[in-house]
Motif scaffolding. Structure first.
Motif, PDB file in Angstrom:
ATOM      1  N   ASP A   1       0.880  -1.210  -0.126  1.00  8.59           N
ATOM      2  CA  ASP A   1       0.159   0.015  -0.096  1.00  8.59           C
ATOM      3  C   ASP A   1       0.849   1.272   0.193  1.00  8.59           C
ATOM      4  O   ASP A   1       2.259   1.089   0.128  1.00  8.59           O
ATOM      5  CB  ASP A   1      -0.857  -0.047   1.281  1.00  8.59           C
ATOM      6  CG  ASP A   1      -0.323   0.209   2.528  1.00  8.59           C
ATOM      7  OD1 ASP A   1       0.960   0.574   2.682  1.00  8.59           O
ATOM      8  OD2 ASP A   1      -1.131   0.301   3.363  1.00  8.59           O
ATOM      9  N   VAL A   2       0.226   2.430  -0.128  1.00  9.17           N
ATOM     10  CA  VAL A   2       0.837   3.618  -0.367  1.00  9.17           C
ATOM     11  C   VAL A   2       1.636   4.245   1.026  1.00  9.17           C
ATOM     12  O   VAL A   2       2.794   4.757   0.652  1.00  9.17           O
ATOM     13  CB  VAL A   2      -0.103   4.810  -0.781  1.00  9.17           C
ATOM     14  CG1 VAL A   2      -0.937   5.257   0.410  1.00  9.17           C
ATOM     15  CG2 VAL A   2       0.709   6.232  -1.334  1.00  9.17           C
ATOM     16  N   LEU A   3       1.267   3.708   2.027  1.00  4.52           N
ATOM     17  CA  LEU A   3       1.869   4.173   3.267  1.00  4.52           C
ATOM     18  C   LEU A   3       3.446   3.501   3.266  1.00  4.52           C
ATOM     19  O   LEU A   3       4.337   3.977   3.696  1.00  4.52           O
ATOM     20  CB  LEU A   3       1.099   4.010   4.365  1.00  4.52           C
ATOM     21  CG  LEU A   3      -0.328   4.840   4.575  1.00  4.52           C
ATOM     22  CD1 LEU A   3      -0.822   4.269   5.775  1.00  4.52           C
ATOM     23  CD2 LEU A   3      -0.029   6.288   4.373  1.00  4.52           C
ATOM     24  N   ILE A   4       3.382   2.092   2.971  1.00  2.00           N
ATOM     25  CA  ILE A   4       4.824   1.239   3.255  1.00  2.00           C
ATOM     26  C   ILE A   4       5.398   1.805   1.912  1.00  2.00           C
ATOM     27  O   ILE A   4       6.678   1.911   2.084  1.00  2.00           O
ATOM     28  CB  ILE A   4       4.251  -0.108   3.255  1.00  2.00           C
ATOM     29  CG1 ILE A   4       3.180  -0.648   4.187  1.00  2.00           C
ATOM     30  CG2 ILE A   4       5.547  -1.045   3.209  1.00  2.00           C
ATOM     31  CD1 ILE A   4       2.789  -1.914   4.347  1.00  2.00           C
ATOM     32  N   ARG A   5       4.990   2.039   0.817  1.00  2.00           N
ATOM     33  CA  ARG A   5       5.816   2.224  -0.371  1.00  2.00           C
ATOM     34  C   ARG A   5       6.631   3.610  -0.067  1.00  2.00           C
ATOM     35  O   ARG A   5       7.643   3.872  -0.261  1.00  2.00           O
ATOM     36  CB  ARG A   5       4.672   2.732  -1.589  1.00  2.00           C
ATOM     37  CG  ARG A   5       4.419   1.400  -2.108  1.00  2.00           C
ATOM     38  CD  ARG A   5       3.427   1.413  -3.353  1.00  2.00           C
ATOM     39  NE  ARG A   5       2.820   0.438  -3.754  1.00  2.00           N
ATOM     40  CZ  ARG A   5       1.673   0.345  -4.176  1.00  2.00           C
ATOM     41  NH1 ARG A   5       0.855   1.432  -4.331  1.00  2.00           N
ATOM     42  NH2 ARG A   5       1.103  -0.670  -4.700  1.00  2.00           N
TER      43      ARG A   5
ATOM     44  N   ALA B   1       9.567   3.211   2.143  1.00  4.74           N
ATOM     45  CA  ALA B   1      10.536   2.561   1.594  1.00  4.74           C
ATOM     46  C   ALA B   1      11.258   3.571   0.651  1.00  4.74           C
ATOM     47  O   ALA B   1      12.386   3.703   0.632  1.00  4.74           O
ATOM     48  CB  ALA B   1      10.038   1.501   0.564  1.00  4.74           C
ATOM     49  N   THR B   2      10.569   4.491  -0.357  1.00  5.34           N
ATOM     50  CA  THR B   2      11.327   5.308  -0.730  1.00  5.34           C
ATOM     51  C   THR B   2      11.910   6.458  -0.083  1.00  5.34           C
ATOM     52  O   THR B   2      13.017   6.944  -0.279  1.00  5.34           O
ATOM     53  CB  THR B   2      10.210   5.965  -1.924  1.00  5.34           C
ATOM     54  OG1 THR B   2       9.091   6.664  -1.245  1.00  5.34           O
ATOM     55  CG2 THR B   2       9.709   5.152  -3.038  1.00  5.34           C
ATOM     56  N   ALA B   3      11.242   6.906   1.082  1.00  3.59           N
ATOM     57  CA  ALA B   3      12.128   7.989   1.772  1.00  3.59           C
ATOM     58  C   ALA B   3      13.214   7.593   2.276  1.00  3.59           C
ATOM     59  O   ALA B   3      14.389   8.205   2.397  1.00  3.59           O
ATOM     60  CB  ALA B   3      10.871   8.535   2.820  1.00  3.59           C
TER      61      ALA B   3
ATOM     62  N   GLY C   1       1.381  10.271   1.807  1.00  2.00           N
ATOM     63  CA  GLY C   1       0.778   9.425   2.575  1.00  2.00           C
ATOM     64  C   GLY C   1      -0.287   9.897   3.377  1.00  2.00           C
ATOM     65  O   GLY C   1      -1.370   9.429   3.189  1.00  2.00           O
ATOM     66  N   ARG C   2      -0.344  11.203   3.880  1.00  2.00           N
ATOM     67  CA  ARG C   2      -1.417  11.687   4.482  1.00  2.00           C
ATOM     68  C   ARG C   2      -2.637  12.158   3.134  1.00  2.00           C
ATOM     69  O   ARG C   2      -3.745  12.045   3.600  1.00  2.00           O
ATOM     70  CB  ARG C   2      -1.014  13.291   5.204  1.00  2.00           C
ATOM     71  CG  ARG C   2      -2.180  13.703   6.136  1.00  2.00           C
ATOM     72  CD  ARG C   2      -1.591  14.884   6.685  1.00  2.00           C
ATOM     73  NE  ARG C   2      -2.735  15.340   7.667  1.00  2.00           N
ATOM     74  CZ  ARG C   2      -2.714  16.696   7.681  1.00  2.00           C
ATOM     75  NH1 ARG C   2      -2.268  17.646   6.973  1.00  2.00           N
ATOM     76  NH2 ARG C   2      -3.852  16.992   8.328  1.00  2.00           N
ATOM     77  N   ALA C   3      -2.045  12.601   2.243  1.00  2.00           N
ATOM     78  CA  ALA C   3      -3.080  13.133   1.172  1.00  2.00           C
ATOM     79  C   ALA C   3      -3.789  11.805   0.830  1.00  2.00           C
ATOM     80  O   ALA C   3      -4.949  11.721   0.227  1.00  2.00           O
ATOM     81  CB  ALA C   3      -2.125  13.706  -0.251  1.00  2.00           C
TER      82      ALA C   3
END
Length: 120
Positions: free
Chosen positions: A30-34, A37-39, A85-87
Motif C-alpha cells: 500500500d501507499v504508506l509502506i511504499r 521505502a522510498t523515503a 501518505g497523508r493525502a
C-alpha cells in the motif's frame, strides 16, 4: 587506490539502495509502506552517492554542495513522504488489510468519510 575502492563501494551501495527503493515502490502492498521505502532507501542511496562525489573531487566547493544536497534530502524526503501518505489517506486510497488505523483518524484529519477498510 584506497580512495577509488571507497568511492566504488559508496556508488555501488548507493545504486543497490536505489534499486531497493524502486523495488519497494513496485512490490510493497500500500501507499504508506511504499512511501516509507522510498523515503528511507532513496535518501540513503543519494547520500552514499554524494559521499562518493565529495570524496572523489575533494575540493571545498564540491564537498559543500554534496553536504548541502544530503542535508536538503534529509530534511525534505521524510516530509514529502508524510504529505503524500497523508493525502492518500485523506482521499480514501484503499490500504493493505493488515494495516491498523486509529478509529478517530478520519475525524482528526478532517476526512469526510472513513477509508473503506477502516476497522475498529
Amino acid at each position: 587506490m584506497i580512495l577509488e575502492i571507497f568511492m566504488s563501494v559508496c556508488v555501488l551501495s548507493g545504486g543497490f539502495f536505489a534499486f531497493v527503493a524502486g523495488l519497494g515502490i513496485l512490490r510493497l502492498p500500500d501507499v504508506l509502506i511504499r512511501m516509507h521505502a522510498t523515503a528511507k532507501a532513496g535518501t540513503l542511496a543519494s547520500g552514499l552517492i554524494m559521499l562518493a562525489v565529495a570524496a572523489g573531487f575533494g575540493d571545498a566547493s564540491t564537498v559543500a554542495r554534496a553536504v548541502a544536497i544530503v542535508v536538503f534530502l534529509l530534511l525534505t524526503a521524510p516530509v514529502g513522504a508524510h504529505m503524500i501518505g497523508r493525502a492518500a489517506f485523506r482521499s480514501g486510497v484503499p490500504l493493505w488489510p493488515p494495516t491498523r488505523i486509529d478509529p478517530e483518524a478520519h475525524i482528526k484529519l478532517g476526512v469526510k468519510k472513513p477509508p473503506e477498510n477502516d476497522r475498529p
